[in-house]
Design an enzyme around this catalytic site. Structure first.
Site, PDB file in Angstrom:
ATOM      1  N   LYS A 130      -5.930 -16.228 -45.437  1.00 13.47           N
ATOM      2  CA  LYS A 130      -5.470 -16.822 -46.701  1.00 13.47           C
ATOM      3  C   LYS A 130      -6.062 -18.193 -46.927  1.00 13.47           C
ATOM      4  O   LYS A 130      -6.406 -18.556 -48.043  1.00 13.47           O
ATOM      5  CB  LYS A 130      -3.940 -16.941 -46.709  1.00 13.47           C
ATOM      6  CG  LYS A 130      -3.251 -15.645 -47.012  1.00 13.47           C
ATOM      7  CD  LYS A 130      -1.806 -15.912 -47.383  1.00 13.47           C
ATOM      8  CE  LYS A 130      -1.128 -14.620 -47.803  1.00 13.47           C
ATOM      9  NZ  LYS A 130       0.296 -14.790 -48.028  1.00 13.47           N
ATOM     10  N   LYS A 190      -7.498  -4.713 -47.979  1.00 14.79           N
ATOM     11  CA  LYS A 190      -6.102  -4.311 -48.197  1.00 14.79           C
ATOM     12  C   LYS A 190      -5.752  -4.374 -49.684  1.00 14.79           C
ATOM     13  O   LYS A 190      -6.219  -5.269 -50.378  1.00 14.79           O
ATOM     14  CB  LYS A 190      -5.216  -5.279 -47.403  1.00 14.79           C
ATOM     15  CG  LYS A 190      -3.790  -4.842 -47.231  1.00 14.79           C
ATOM     16  CD  LYS A 190      -2.976  -5.927 -46.529  1.00 14.79           C
ATOM     17  CE  LYS A 190      -2.814  -7.154 -47.383  1.00 14.79           C
ATOM     18  NZ  LYS A 190      -1.793  -8.100 -46.938  1.00 14.79           N
ATOM     19  N   LYS A 217      -1.322  -8.054 -53.961  1.00 19.47           N
ATOM     20  CA  LYS A 217      -0.825  -8.497 -55.266  1.00 19.47           C
ATOM     21  C   LYS A 217      -1.839  -9.377 -55.959  1.00 19.47           C
ATOM     22  O   LYS A 217      -1.801  -9.543 -57.174  1.00 19.47           O
ATOM     23  CB  LYS A 217       0.455  -9.334 -55.071  1.00 19.47           C
ATOM     24  CG  LYS A 217       1.585  -8.596 -54.433  1.00 19.47           C
ATOM     25  CD  LYS A 217       2.649  -9.577 -53.895  1.00 19.47           C
ATOM     26  CE  LYS A 217       3.710  -8.822 -53.125  1.00 19.47           C
ATOM     27  NZ  LYS A 217       4.540  -9.676 -52.272  1.00 19.47           N
TER      28      LYS A 217
HETATM   29  P1  TYM Z   1       4.639  -9.256 -48.217  1.00 20.61           P
HETATM   30  O1  TYM Z   1       5.551  -9.752 -49.275  1.00 20.61           O
HETATM   31  O2  TYM Z   1       3.212  -9.662 -48.260  1.00 20.61           O
HETATM   32  O3  TYM Z   1       4.689  -7.687 -48.162  1.00 20.61           O
HETATM   33  C1  TYM Z   1       5.928  -7.003 -48.092  1.00 20.61           C
HETATM   34  C2  TYM Z   1       5.813  -5.762 -47.246  1.00 20.61           C
HETATM   35  O4  TYM Z   1       4.823  -4.886 -47.814  1.00 20.61           O
HETATM   36  C3  TYM Z   1       3.872  -4.543 -46.813  1.00 20.61           C
HETATM   37  N1  TYM Z   1       2.551  -4.384 -47.456  1.00 20.61           N
HETATM   38  C4  TYM Z   1       1.762  -3.324 -47.254  1.00 20.61           C
HETATM   39  N2  TYM Z   1       1.909  -2.214 -46.530  1.00 20.61           N
HETATM   40  C5  TYM Z   1       0.890  -1.325 -46.543  1.00 20.61           C
HETATM   41  N3  TYM Z   1      -0.245  -1.494 -47.259  1.00 20.61           N
HETATM   42  C6  TYM Z   1      -0.434  -2.599 -48.008  1.00 20.61           C
HETATM   43  N4  TYM Z   1      -1.558  -2.756 -48.714  1.00 20.61           N
HETATM   44  C7  TYM Z   1       0.600  -3.586 -48.024  1.00 20.61           C
HETATM   45  N5  TYM Z   1       0.741  -4.780 -48.657  1.00 20.61           N
HETATM   46  C8  TYM Z   1       1.950  -5.254 -48.284  1.00 20.61           C
HETATM   47  C9  TYM Z   1       3.890  -5.701 -45.842  1.00 20.61           C
HETATM   48  O5  TYM Z   1       3.383  -5.325 -44.578  1.00 20.61           O
HETATM   49  C10 TYM Z   1       5.348  -6.054 -45.818  1.00 20.61           C
HETATM   50  O6  TYM Z   1       6.051  -5.205 -44.927  1.00 20.61           O
HETATM   51  N6  TYM Z   1       5.791 -12.130 -44.262  1.00 20.61           N
HETATM   52  C11 TYM Z   1       6.185 -10.978 -45.058  1.00 20.61           C
HETATM   53  C12 TYM Z   1       7.560 -11.124 -45.649  1.00 20.61           C
HETATM   54  C13 TYM Z   1       8.622 -11.450 -44.676  1.00 20.61           C
HETATM   55  C14 TYM Z   1       9.202 -10.575 -43.729  1.00 20.61           C
HETATM   56  C15 TYM Z   1      10.196 -11.334 -43.053  1.00 20.61           C
HETATM   57  C16 TYM Z   1       8.992  -9.247 -43.406  1.00 20.61           C
HETATM   58  C17 TYM Z   1       9.237 -12.670 -44.536  1.00 20.61           C
HETATM   59  N7  TYM Z   1      10.194 -12.595 -43.573  1.00 20.61           N
HETATM   60  C18 TYM Z   1      10.971 -10.780 -42.038  1.00 20.61           C
HETATM   61  C19 TYM Z   1       9.754  -8.691 -42.373  1.00 20.61           C
HETATM   62  C20 TYM Z   1      10.732  -9.449 -41.713  1.00 20.61           C
HETATM   63  C21 TYM Z   1       5.199 -10.818 -46.196  1.00 20.61           C
HETATM   64  O7  TYM Z   1       4.517 -11.714 -46.590  1.00 20.61           O
HETATM   65  O8  TYM Z   1       5.236  -9.589 -46.767  1.00 20.61           O
END
Ligand code: TYM
Length: 338
Positions: free
Chosen positions: A117, A200, A203
């Site tokens: 990032k 990947k 968003k």
């Molecule tokens: P975030 O908001 O980027 O994504 C949320 C969830 O979606 C999954 N994801 C994907 N899975 C498969 N293919 C993709 N292209 C894809 N894009 C996103 C992510 O793996 C995630 O599970 N740090 C985390 C948020 C978070 C969190 C937590 C998660 C904060 N605290 C505690 C679990 C437990 C994040 O940025 O996810």
């Protein structure tokens, strides 16, 4: 030290930074719904994480509601699972601070997501973006969560959560935080960009054609799959034949995940098929599964007060679990309480 048996509990979260994608749906939300009823589930809209990069304050609350609407529309039941937004439970930030003092700078330096990032601009990023994984560890450990369903991109952060728990337990001579298991399984662990199968789906890509948004209508979904990058070859009869064909592999994985099937069964079903046959079948399946969710999200978003009420009630339930765990943590660390 052998670990205490912790009661099984699921925690996971999604950032309200931009719209939800098919990656979020298949890699996270759909699987969250699947775990509901199997054990106690706590699902969060992690708004404190979102502000690690700039968010327009006039839009953040609405994006938080939209993620909540995505959870609800996909089948999350707030009477069965706890659904809330992170900033309404201040214990997250408090435990996050304690973990900033447990985690080591060297550990953070190894986090590949920060490197991806931040790119060459690491010096200009917020300190929050760098420290983000210790807040994520706090999210999870504040509930003594034993299972964390996430996509593949979050694996390293959940492993770091285990390291933080182990170091805390060791430093203070306690057996207080569980060593959480990341749950990363099924065909949708890493959904890729529709225009470049080596990246990947996210968003924040340059073009909307790279991703399916959970709010896309039927026409958009069909058009995006029709224009998705592929190669000239027909589909092989086993997954081995897709080794060097990332775009083809991605479309098979998406089909499998939407259809509750394995990638193996899907490739067997479409062995020998050309894209002229597979892409329309994929588009039809995606529309059948996603359009009702998009409609329901729109219906929910028309009544923001109801979403706010659900998140408020969920926050209360979350605090009932989180506050005693934070208090015990403070006691372990030696904070004075009058
Ligand atoms: P975030 O908001 O980027 O994504 C949320 C969830 O979606 C999954 N994801 C994907 N899975 C498969 N293919 C993709 N292209 C894809 N894009 C996103 C992510 O793996 C995630 O599970 N740090 C985390 C948020 C978070 C969190 C937590 C998660 C904060 N605290 C505690 C679990 C437990 C994040 O940025 O996810």
């Amino acid at each position: 030290m052998t670990q205490t048996q912790f009661t099984p509990r699921v925690f996971s979260g999604i950032k309200p930074s931009g719209g939800l994608t098919l990656g979020n749906y298949l890699g996270a939300i759909k699987r969250f719904v699947g775990m509901q009823g199997q054990m106690e589930c706590v699902y969060c809209v992690v708004d404190l994480h979102a502000i690690t990069v700039w968010q327009d304050p006039r839009e953040l609350a609405n994006m938080t509601r939209e993620v909540a609407a995505g959870y609800l529309a996909a089948g999350l039941d707030p009477t069965q699972s706890i659904l809330f937004n992170q900033s309404q439970v201040s214990a997250h930030a408090e435990l996050g601070w304690i973990f900033n003092c447990v985690a080591r700078v060297g550990w953070m330096n190894r986090m590949t997501q920060f490197k991806d990032k931040a790119g060459a601009n690491a010096e200009k990023q917020s300190l929050g973006l760098y420290a983000y994984p210790s807040l994520m560890a706090a999210d999870i450990l504040l509930y003594h969560a034993t299972h964390v369903p996430v996509g593949d991109d979050q694996k390293q952060h959940v492993e770091l959560t285990r390291d933080i728990a182990a170091k805390f337990n060791h430093d203070f001579g306690v057996d207080f935080f569980p060593l959480t298991t990341p749950v990363i399984e099924g065909p949708a662990m890493r959904i890729m960009n529709l225009r470049d199968g080596t990246k990947k789906m996210s968003k924040s890509g340059d073009s909307d054609m790279e991703r399916i948004n959970m709010t896309d209508d039927a026409d958009k979904i069909a058009k995006k799959f029709k224009k998705a990058k592929t190669d000239p070859e027909p589909l092989p009869d086993t997954l081995d034949g897709l080794k060097d064909r990332p775009e083809a592999r991605n479309l098979i994985d998406i089909y499998a995940a939407l259809n509750d099937a394995t990638a193996e069964a899907t490739i067997a079903e479409y062995a020998g098929a050309g894209w002229g046959k597979f892409k329309p079948a994929l588009a039809d399946l995606a529309v059948a599964k996603l359009a009702p969710i998009a409609d329901e999200m729109a219906r929910l978003m028309a009544d923001p007060a109801e979403i706010d009420r659900i998140l408020g009630a969920g926050s209360e339930k979350a605090r009932e679990i989180a506050d005693p765990i934070l208090r015990q943590t403070y006691d372990i660390v030696g904070m004075l309480r009058s």
